[in-house]
Write a protein that holds these residues in place. Sequence first.
Motif, mmCIF file in Angstrom:
data_model
loop_
_atom_site.group_PDB
_atom_site.id
_atom_site.type_symbol
_atom_site.label_atom_id
_atom_site.label_comp_id
_atom_site.label_asym_id
_atom_site.label_seq_id
_atom_site.Cartn_x
_atom_site.Cartn_y
_atom_site.Cartn_z
ATOM 1 N N GLU A 19 0.834 -1.183 0.000
ATOM 2 C CA GLU A 19 0.000 0.000 0.000
ATOM 3 C C GLU A 19 0.882 1.252 0.000
ATOM 4 O O GLU A 19 1.854 1.342 0.741
ATOM 5 N N ILE A 20 0.519 2.203 -0.856
ATOM 6 C CA ILE A 20 1.276 3.461 -0.899
ATOM 7 C C ILE A 20 0.737 4.402 0.180
ATOM 8 O O ILE A 20 -0.449 4.722 0.197
ATOM 9 N N VAL A 21 1.619 4.807 1.073
ATOM 10 C CA VAL A 21 1.246 5.729 2.149
ATOM 11 C C VAL A 21 1.594 7.149 1.702
ATOM 12 O O VAL A 21 2.709 7.409 1.237
ATOM 13 N N LEU A 22 0.625 8.044 1.856
ATOM 14 C CA LEU A 22 0.829 9.454 1.526
ATOM 15 C C LEU A 22 0.904 10.254 2.825
ATOM 16 O O LEU A 22 -0.011 10.185 3.653
ATOM 17 N N THR A 23 1.973 10.999 2.997
ATOM 18 C CA THR A 23 2.178 11.806 4.198
ATOM 19 C C THR A 23 2.091 13.275 3.832
ATOM 20 O O THR A 23 2.890 13.770 3.025
ATOM 21 N N GLN A 24 1.114 13.958 4.401
ATOM 22 C CA GLN A 24 0.929 15.373 4.108
ATOM 23 C C GLN A 24 1.524 16.229 5.224
ATOM 24 O O GLN A 24 1.449 15.896 6.402
ATOM 25 N N SER A 25 2.104 17.353 4.818
ATOM 26 C CA SER A 25 2.632 18.302 5.791
ATOM 27 C C SER A 25 2.460 19.722 5.273
ATOM 28 O O SER A 25 2.420 19.946 4.065
ATOM 29 N N PRO A 26 2.347 20.696 6.206
ATOM 30 C CA PRO A 26 2.177 20.466 7.638
ATOM 31 C C PRO A 26 0.779 19.959 7.950
ATOM 32 O O PRO A 26 -0.080 19.923 7.052
ATOM 33 N N GLY A 27 0.513 19.605 9.184
ATOM 34 C CA GLY A 27 -0.821 19.189 9.576
ATOM 35 C C GLY A 27 -1.783 20.360 9.549
ATOM 36 O O GLY A 27 -2.942 20.224 9.146
ATOM 37 N N THR A 28 -1.302 21.506 10.002
ATOM 38 C CA THR A 28 -2.083 22.735 9.987
ATOM 39 C C THR A 28 -1.214 23.871 9.480
ATOM 40 O O THR A 28 -0.041 23.956 9.833
ATOM 41 N N LEU A 29 -1.806 24.710 8.655
ATOM 42 C CA LEU A 29 -1.125 25.873 8.097
ATOM 43 C C LEU A 29 -1.970 27.097 8.446
ATOM 44 O O LEU A 29 -3.124 27.195 8.008
ATOM 45 N N SER A 30 -1.440 27.970 9.259
ATOM 46 C CA SER A 30 -2.182 29.168 9.671
ATOM 47 C C SER A 30 -1.667 30.369 8.891
ATOM 48 O O SER A 30 -0.505 30.776 9.059
ATOM 49 N N LEU A 31 -2.522 30.920 8.055
ATOM 50 C CA LEU A 31 -2.134 32.013 7.168
ATOM 51 C C LEU A 31 -3.224 33.066 7.122
ATOM 52 O O LEU A 31 -4.363 32.824 7.542
ATOM 53 N N SER A 32 -2.882 34.208 6.554
ATOM 54 C CA SER A 32 -3.849 35.298 6.398
ATOM 55 C C SER A 32 -4.319 35.356 4.953
ATOM 56 O O SER A 32 -3.593 34.935 4.034
ATOM 57 N N PRO A 33 -5.524 35.888 4.730
ATOM 58 C CA PRO A 33 -5.979 36.074 3.344
ATOM 59 C C PRO A 33 -4.949 36.873 2.550
ATOM 60 O O PRO A 33 -4.335 37.819 3.073
ATOM 61 N N GLY A 34 -4.745 36.463 1.302
ATOM 62 C CA GLY A 34 -3.774 37.123 0.442
ATOM 63 C C GLY A 34 -2.398 36.469 0.462
ATOM 64 O O GLY A 34 -1.585 36.719 -0.429
ATOM 65 N N GLU A 35 -2.149 35.651 1.482
ATOM 66 C CA GLU A 35 -0.861 34.973 1.556
ATOM 67 C C GLU A 35 -0.827 33.739 0.654
ATOM 68 O O GLU A 35 -1.862 33.252 0.187
#
Lengths: 119, 108
Positions: free
Chosen positions: B1-17
């Motif tokens: 099985e192919i495991v997909l690892t996403q990062s970061p878990g959370t991304l905190s940004l402002s509108p326009g960024e």
Amino acid sequence: QVQLQESGPGLVKPSGTLSLTCAVSGDSISSNNWWSWVRQSPGKGLEWIGEIYYSGSTGYNPSLKSRLTTSVDKSKNQFSLKLNSVTAADTAVYYCTRRRDGIPYIDVWGKGTTVTVSS
Amino acid sequence: EIVLTQSPGTLSLSPGERATLSCRASQSIRSGFLAWYQQKPGQAPRLLIYGASSRATGIPDRFSGSGSGTDFILTISRLETEDFAFYYCQQYNSSPLTFGGGTKVDIK
């Protein structure tokens, strides 16, 4: 416009069988598509359950294969899922989906139905 | 099985960024077999990107995908308020079809 609508009991007892049906509109169940199920446990990510072609060919997630049965009803243009020996870990939102044959992604999703496993 | 690892878990940004989301596979995936989805609370996922870099119908051009082999990126060039959501990558290079664990993009 293709629409998928899940239906089935929202509550299933532990060790029982979870049964869901997905009604397809705007497309024929006998077209060149794989009809599949994806679930999402509370606060968790997405898990592919398995898929079925109108001919009866299937592809299942090995983690669920031993408990899983899927079927197609051409007369009603719908497909179904049965998952037996359920536990609380099977509590999730269940989505029915469409994947075109030869295309490795899902392009149509149902709205999802919540199934809770509890006594 | 192919495991997909996403990062970061959370991304905190402002509108326009600019948002840059990563998806790493446990083994090489043909580019045509990697997709990205957006999911908002209480809604089903929506296809954003297929074939690693092609936008699905109706997806704004601020969304772009890139990558190959084991490393894939989803970029949102300028965040709009409606883009704050969960994002999942998905592969079907080999069975079973698998999803990454997701990245939440939330408002800073």
